[in-house]
Design an enzyme around this catalytic site. Structure first.
Site, PDB file in Angstrom:
ATOM      1  N   GLU A  36       9.011   0.373  47.155  1.00  0.00           N
ATOM      2  CA  GLU A  36       9.209  -0.693  46.179  1.00  0.00           C
ATOM      3  C   GLU A  36       7.865  -1.300  45.778  1.00  0.00           C
ATOM      4  O   GLU A  36       6.884  -1.225  46.509  1.00  0.00           O
ATOM      5  CB  GLU A  36      10.143  -1.759  46.749  1.00  0.00           C
ATOM      6  N   SER A  43      13.430   2.699  39.701  1.00  0.00           N
ATOM      7  CA  SER A  43      14.567   3.050  40.546  1.00  0.00           C
ATOM      8  C   SER A  43      15.343   4.214  39.923  1.00  0.00           C
ATOM      9  O   SER A  43      14.809   5.295  39.776  1.00  0.00           O
ATOM     10  CB  SER A  43      15.434   1.808  40.783  1.00  0.00           C
ATOM     11  N   HIS A  60      12.853   3.213  46.256  1.00  0.00           N
ATOM     12  CA  HIS A  60      13.158   2.325  47.383  1.00  0.00           C
ATOM     13  C   HIS A  60      12.944   3.109  48.684  1.00  0.00           C
ATOM     14  O   HIS A  60      13.710   2.974  49.641  1.00  0.00           O
ATOM     15  CB  HIS A  60      14.600   1.825  47.314  1.00  0.00           C
TER      16      HIS A  60
END
EC number: 3.4.15.6
Length: 289
Positions: A214, A145, A187
């Site tokens: 993801e 992330s 994401h």
């Protein structure tokens, strides 16, 4: 950074915050599913590797660090340390510097990528990471992330998915510059981030954009040879053949025009060469890695 002599490995990961964990950050392992984490351990040299976790991006670094310790222990790792870096002063700590020097793998958590740039960028630890990534064969830098996004030179710092494909939808700042050829977003599918990475490539058309779903990552060898891992996909945005790009002349809030932006949708086992922009797709019957 020239890719010609890079010996280290990067593993950016798209995050996995919604896969079987509670919404509160303290209760979830949003950095990686076990399968991807196992790849990180393998690339670092196995269960005996020295692994350093840096939860700087997180709003709850102690708790997230403990989650990492548990996750790596589950995989049988025996030498895992958390460096709780919250300031530039921490990035000049002699103890922390020595641990970065001796690590086989450094892994950045999710959270806010701007914290990584602020607290680690242009520090001694940052310089060591750059030097070791370039020169140390087998050295791994992984990040999920925010930790993946901070690997870029031109780093996405924020932006509204609701304002997709409009100038001003993306906010940029300088990242760690580990792989300046890329702009990374995470994401990607779940949060509809097509627009902001498109504007990022319009701004920095010499870069290639990687949008990670993801539970998906890439193993990047020698700064150029990329292999997709995990259950999702990586969307590649290649602006090398753009024939029209009006981003520079538009006012904020104006829809953009881009022509001949090349997209590739890559899944597990597929490969991409950052230097040549070539895609190698596995046969349909190939095994999942």
């Amino acid at each position: 950074m020239s890719t010609i002599h890079i010996k280290g490995t990067l593993i950016p990961i798209g995050g996995n915050e919604d896969k079987g964990f509670e919404e509160n950050e303290i209760h979830r392992l949003d950095y990686v599913e076990e399968g991807i984490l196992a790849h990180v351990v393998d690339e670092a040299g196995g269960k005996q590797a020295t692994i350093v976790i840096i939860p700087t991006a997180s709003s709850i670094p102690i708790e997230v660090g403990e989650n990492y310790l548990t996750a790596f222990a589950t995989l049988g790792c025996t030498d895992v340390t958390v460096l709780d870096i919250r300031s530039q002063e921490d990035s000049e700590s002699e103890d922390f510097i020595n641990q970065i020097k001796s690590a086989d793998c450094v892994m950045f958590s999710g959270g806010d990528q701007s914290k990584i740039a602020k607290h680690i960028g242009n520090s001694t630890i940052h310089n060591i990471l750059l030097e070791r990534y370039k020169n140390d064969s087998g050295f791994v830098i992984a990040g999920t992330s925010a930790g993946a996004m901070a690997m870029s030179q031109e780093m996405i710092a924020g932006g509204s998915a609701a304002k997709s494909f409009v100038k001003g939808a993306v906010k940029m700042r300088q990242g760690l510059g580990l792989i300046p050829e890329l702009v990374i977003d995470t994401h990607f599918i779940q949060r509809g981030r097509f627009g902001r990475i498109t504007e990022a490539i319009a701004k920095f058309s010499k870069c290639t954009g990687f949008g990670f779903a993801e539970d998906t990552g890439m193993i990047i060898k020698n700064g150029k040879n990329c292999t997709v891992i995990g259950s999702g996909m990586v969307i590649v945005f290649d602006g090398q053949k753009l024939t029209h790009n009006n981003q520079k002349i538009l006012d904020e809030g104006t829809p953009m025009t881009m022509a001949n932006l090349t997209l590739h949708i890559l899944a597990n086992g597929d490969q991409y060469n950052i230097e040549s922009h070539q895609v190698t797709v596995l046969p349909i019957e190939a095994p999942f890695i």
